[in-house]
Design an enzyme around this catalytic site. Sequence first.
Site, PDB file in Angstrom:
ATOM      1  N   GLU A  82      28.404 -30.727 -42.734  1.00 24.96           N
ATOM      2  CA  GLU A  82      27.713 -29.640 -42.053  1.00 24.96           C
ATOM      3  C   GLU A  82      28.668 -28.910 -41.132  1.00 24.96           C
ATOM      4  O   GLU A  82      28.258 -28.097 -40.311  1.00 24.96           O
ATOM      5  CB  GLU A  82      26.493 -30.155 -41.283  1.00 24.96           C
ATOM      6  CG  GLU A  82      26.815 -31.163 -40.193  1.00 24.96           C
ATOM      7  CD  GLU A  82      25.656 -31.326 -39.223  1.00 24.96           C
ATOM      8  OE1 GLU A  82      25.394 -30.362 -38.485  1.00 24.96           O
ATOM      9  OE2 GLU A  82      25.032 -32.404 -39.211  1.00 24.96           O
ATOM     10  N   CYS A 116      22.860 -33.683 -41.250  1.00 23.27           N
ATOM     11  CA  CYS A 116      23.468 -34.984 -41.570  1.00 23.27           C
ATOM     12  C   CYS A 116      23.067 -35.519 -42.943  1.00 23.27           C
ATOM     13  O   CYS A 116      23.456 -36.622 -43.316  1.00 23.27           O
ATOM     14  CB  CYS A 116      23.097 -35.998 -40.494  1.00 23.27           C
ATOM     15  SG  CYS A 116      23.453 -35.404 -38.836  1.00 23.27           S
ATOM     16  N   THR A 158      26.892 -37.305 -27.578  1.00 28.90           N
ATOM     17  CA  THR A 158      26.427 -37.751 -28.895  1.00 28.90           C
ATOM     18  C   THR A 158      27.260 -37.141 -30.030  1.00 28.90           C
ATOM     19  O   THR A 158      26.797 -37.027 -31.157  1.00 28.90           O
ATOM     20  CB  THR A 158      24.918 -37.473 -29.112  1.00 28.90           C
ATOM     21  OG1 THR A 158      24.676 -36.065 -29.069  1.00 28.90           O
ATOM     22  CG2 THR A 158      24.074 -38.141 -28.047  1.00 28.90           C
ATOM     23  N   SER A 208      14.107 -33.255 -31.781  1.00 33.42           N
ATOM     24  CA  SER A 208      14.874 -33.905 -32.852  1.00 33.42           C
ATOM     25  C   SER A 208      14.567 -35.394 -32.912  1.00 33.42           C
ATOM     26  O   SER A 208      14.533 -35.986 -33.991  1.00 33.42           O
ATOM     27  CB  SER A 208      16.383 -33.647 -32.685  1.00 33.42           C
ATOM     28  OG  SER A 208      16.935 -34.431 -31.649  1.00 33.42           O
ATOM     29  N   HIS A 246      20.755 -43.709 -40.123  1.00 34.36           N
ATOM     30  CA  HIS A 246      21.567 -42.606 -39.602  1.00 34.36           C
ATOM     31  C   HIS A 246      21.580 -42.779 -38.084  1.00 34.36           C
ATOM     32  O   HIS A 246      20.531 -42.957 -37.472  1.00 34.36           O
ATOM     33  CB  HIS A 246      20.956 -41.263 -39.993  1.00 34.36           C
ATOM     34  CG  HIS A 246      21.535 -40.122 -39.218  1.00 34.36           C
ATOM     35  ND1 HIS A 246      22.882 -39.854 -39.225  1.00 34.36           N
ATOM     36  CD2 HIS A 246      20.968 -39.214 -38.385  1.00 34.36           C
ATOM     37  CE1 HIS A 246      23.121 -38.822 -38.435  1.00 34.36           C
ATOM     38  NE2 HIS A 246      21.979 -38.409 -37.914  1.00 34.36           N
ATOM     39  N   LYS A 255      15.069 -47.780 -31.377  1.00 35.05           N
ATOM     40  CA  LYS A 255      13.677 -47.300 -31.383  1.00 35.05           C
ATOM     41  C   LYS A 255      13.144 -47.188 -32.806  1.00 35.05           C
ATOM     42  O   LYS A 255      11.970 -47.428 -33.064  1.00 35.05           O
ATOM     43  CB  LYS A 255      13.582 -45.939 -30.699  1.00 35.05           C
ATOM     44  CG  LYS A 255      13.784 -45.996 -29.193  1.00 35.05           C
ATOM     45  CD  LYS A 255      13.591 -44.631 -28.557  1.00 35.05           C
ATOM     46  CE  LYS A 255      13.941 -44.714 -27.076  1.00 35.05           C
ATOM     47  NZ  LYS A 255      13.774 -43.437 -26.381  1.00 35.05           N
ATOM     48  N   ASN A 325      28.313 -40.155 -33.343  1.00 32.64           N
ATOM     49  CA  ASN A 325      27.618 -39.560 -34.480  1.00 32.64           C
ATOM     50  C   ASN A 325      28.651 -38.879 -35.379  1.00 32.64           C
ATOM     51  O   ASN A 325      29.416 -38.035 -34.924  1.00 32.64           O
ATOM     52  CB  ASN A 325      26.585 -38.535 -34.000  1.00 32.64           C
ATOM     53  CG  ASN A 325      25.664 -38.074 -35.129  1.00 32.64           C
ATOM     54  OD1 ASN A 325      25.841 -38.467 -36.293  1.00 32.64           O
ATOM     55  ND2 ASN A 325      24.679 -37.257 -34.793  1.00 32.64           N
TER      56      ASN A 325
HETATM   57  N1  ACO Z   1      20.984 -46.257 -17.056  1.00 34.06           N
HETATM   58  C1  ACO Z   1      20.354 -46.653 -18.189  1.00 34.06           C
HETATM   59  N2  ACO Z   1      19.620 -45.797 -18.963  1.00 34.06           N
HETATM   60  C2  ACO Z   1      19.526 -44.516 -18.564  1.00 34.06           C
HETATM   61  C3  ACO Z   1      20.142 -44.045 -17.388  1.00 34.06           C
HETATM   62  C4  ACO Z   1      20.895 -44.990 -16.625  1.00 34.06           C
HETATM   63  N3  ACO Z   1      21.523 -44.627 -15.515  1.00 34.06           N
HETATM   64  N4  ACO Z   1      19.862 -42.724 -17.263  1.00 34.06           N
HETATM   65  C5  ACO Z   1      19.102 -42.373 -18.326  1.00 34.06           C
HETATM   66  N5  ACO Z   1      18.891 -43.461 -19.118  1.00 34.06           N
HETATM   67  C6  ACO Z   1      18.178 -43.522 -20.396  1.00 34.06           C
HETATM   68  C7  ACO Z   1      16.914 -42.730 -20.475  1.00 34.06           C
HETATM   69  O1  ACO Z   1      15.823 -43.465 -19.941  1.00 34.06           O
HETATM   70  C8  ACO Z   1      16.811 -42.508 -21.971  1.00 34.06           C
HETATM   71  O2  ACO Z   1      16.387 -43.677 -22.627  1.00 34.06           O
HETATM   72  P1  ACO Z   1      14.909 -43.813 -23.189  1.00 34.06           P
HETATM   73  O3  ACO Z   1      14.735 -42.714 -24.203  1.00 34.06           O
HETATM   74  O4  ACO Z   1      14.854 -45.152 -23.795  1.00 34.06           O
HETATM   75  O5  ACO Z   1      14.033 -43.644 -21.994  1.00 34.06           O
HETATM   76  C9  ACO Z   1      18.253 -42.326 -22.385  1.00 34.06           C
HETATM   77  O6  ACO Z   1      19.024 -42.896 -21.338  1.00 34.06           O
HETATM   78  C10 ACO Z   1      18.658 -40.885 -22.562  1.00 34.06           C
HETATM   79  O7  ACO Z   1      18.292 -40.187 -21.413  1.00 34.06           O
HETATM   80  P2  ACO Z   1      17.543 -38.785 -21.500  1.00 34.06           P
HETATM   81  O8  ACO Z   1      17.266 -38.294 -20.132  1.00 34.06           O
HETATM   82  O9  ACO Z   1      16.426 -38.889 -22.463  1.00 34.06           O
HETATM   83  O10 ACO Z   1      18.737 -37.973 -22.146  1.00 34.06           O
HETATM   84  P3  ACO Z   1      18.875 -36.416 -22.346  1.00 34.06           P
HETATM   85  O11 ACO Z   1      17.569 -35.814 -22.614  1.00 34.06           O
HETATM   86  O12 ACO Z   1      19.682 -35.882 -21.229  1.00 34.06           O
HETATM   87  O13 ACO Z   1      19.771 -36.385 -23.683  1.00 34.06           O
HETATM   88  C11 ACO Z   1      19.548 -36.455 -26.096  1.00 34.06           C
HETATM   89  C12 ACO Z   1      19.576 -37.238 -24.780  1.00 34.06           C
HETATM   90  C13 ACO Z   1      18.282 -35.617 -26.155  1.00 34.06           C
HETATM   91  C14 ACO Z   1      19.581 -37.440 -27.244  1.00 34.06           C
HETATM   92  C15 ACO Z   1      20.801 -35.528 -26.150  1.00 34.06           C
HETATM   93  O14 ACO Z   1      21.949 -36.310 -26.067  1.00 34.06           O
HETATM   94  C16 ACO Z   1      20.861 -34.697 -27.426  1.00 34.06           C
HETATM   95  O15 ACO Z   1      20.241 -33.650 -27.510  1.00 34.06           O
HETATM   96  N6  ACO Z   1      21.649 -35.131 -28.458  1.00 34.06           N
HETATM   97  C17 ACO Z   1      21.767 -34.408 -29.727  1.00 34.06           C
HETATM   98  C18 ACO Z   1      20.533 -34.476 -30.593  1.00 34.06           C
HETATM   99  C19 ACO Z   1      20.412 -35.746 -31.383  1.00 34.06           C
HETATM  100  O16 ACO Z   1      21.349 -36.501 -31.555  1.00 34.06           O
HETATM  101  N7  ACO Z   1      19.208 -35.990 -31.952  1.00 34.06           N
HETATM  102  C20 ACO Z   1      18.977 -37.146 -32.798  1.00 34.06           C
HETATM  103  C21 ACO Z   1      18.461 -36.852 -34.178  1.00 34.06           C
HETATM  104  S1  ACO Z   1      19.138 -35.395 -34.892  1.00 34.06           S
HETATM  105  C22 ACO Z   1      20.838 -35.618 -35.201  1.00 34.06           C
HETATM  106  O17 ACO Z   1      21.222 -36.567 -35.822  1.00 34.06           O
HETATM  107  C23 ACO Z   1      21.781 -34.656 -34.691  1.00 34.06           C
END
Ligand code: ACO
Length: 448
Positions: A82, A116, A158, A208, A246, A255, A325
């Site tokens: 991609e 992906c 990521t 996502s 994936h 999860k 990733n």
């Molecule tokens: N210590 C331990 N855990 C923590 C801490 C800390 N200090 N701070 C946050 N966390 C946890 C959160 O509780 C959360 O875990 P949970 O979901 O079990 O509650 C996790 O860390 C992530 O924190 P969020 O606040 O949810 O993270 P954020 O929203 O800032 O970003 C995200 C995460 C959305 C995955 C971002 O990195 C992203 O957009 N990535 C790209 C998209 C992606 O990969 N999507 C997946 C499928 S699609 C694909 O493959 C591309």
Amino acid sequence: AKNVGILAVDIYFPPTCIQQEALEAHDGASKGKYTIGLGQDCMAFCTEVEDVISMSLTAVTSLLEKYGIDPKQIGRLEVGSETVIDKSKSIKTFLMQIFEKCGNTDIEGVDSTNACYGGTAALFNCVNWVESSSWDGRYGLVVCTDSAVYAEGPARPTGGAAAIAILIGPDAPISFESKFRGSHMAHAYDFYKPNLASEYPVVDGKLSQTCYLMALDSCYKQLCKKYEKLEGKQFSLSDADYVVFHSPYNKLVQKSFARLLYNDFLRNASSVDEVAKEKLGPFSALSGDESYQSRDLEKVTQQLAKPLYDAKVQPTTLIPKQVGNMYTASLYAAFASLLHNKHTTLAGQRVIMFSYGSGLSATMFSLKLNEGQHPFSLSNIASVMDVGKKLESRHEFPPEKFVETMKLMEHRYGAKDFVTSKDCSLLSPGTYYLTEVDSMYRRFYAKK
Ligand code: ACO
């Protein structure tokens, strides 16, 4: 052809990486967010001398050499990616340089793209070809190659980068149980790349995650249904020795596996014991939507799934946690981790694979393993990949240098008329690297 599947694998990832702990501190994120929250250890990235083409040239050359495959024996070459470098010219055509030299231009296949998922589409094309009446007796070769980079912000940790090459043919040590398969395809704007001037995606992170889990549920239901129809008995997690996902980041994998246990609970499957049934009881009446939102359900299922996760998933997580990733290569790098960790005990086992590409397309499918015969044996695949050594011999960049590299790559993306530093000092021998993009956007590579 019988028992068509994976004969050989090799993986390449850049030797340049950044520790998630260091990135976390640099980004001002709370301590543990990237390492525990996302579950990631380290992230690989391309510097200005590497890209998806150089990585795939490296992976393909290495596979052919290490398994002693004559390039003339390849009859189909499919690439999943991609990472768009050219809107018309496929990455596959760059790889043809390897085969033209040996006088082999009779090779079908081009690139497949949907986030992906492209690697899985490429893989299915190759397997189907070997199983079809157009097969000419030669091997298929699948290449998954991506550089996953995000703009500064929550998605940046990521990222990742890798290329993986997979040889396809009959009598494979890793064969497809093609009847046991479930897909889910739908229209969603969870992650997409509408800005053609930028390598970065537009991403709705929360959406996502939900799309991924919904696709997982749907694929699992389809696979179970087909298994039950064909085998006359229920399918559950007990019928899978390993489950490979994936892996955008490890927390989502945790999860996802827990979500499969919840599915088994709702289906009253044998994998769920009495204790678990009791704990999950309060969640049996949740609607689908409610179940994706429920933090309590997430917590309880993850706790209950922990022992099964340790046995069936943890051995698949090494490379995704260490490299990040890898988009199309992510699922297959997770599978490579399993081969690396468990090759001595995998014969006779079933591995369930879940492929997800945003936008969205997803498939769950089943593989059956046997030891195979040299050079196409599980133990030889593990020794050729040499994952431990590749991980150990990397070079960690401090965050400032990583950010600087990302800035340079932003400028270079889609650019012409430049020469790179040609600095290949960090690359291991045999690695291809980018030397120049001329005024006509033509790309030139050299091999260390
Ligand atoms: N210590 C331990 N855990 C923590 C801490 C800390 N200090 N701070 C946050 N966390 C946890 C959160 O509780 C959360 O875990 P949970 O979901 O079990 O509650 C996790 O860390 C992530 O924190 P969020 O606040 O949810 O993270 P954020 O929203 O800032 O970003 C995200 C995460 C959305 C995955 C971002 O990195 C992203 O957009 N990535 C790209 C998209 C992606 O990969 N999507 C997946 C499928 S699609 C694909 O493959 C591309």
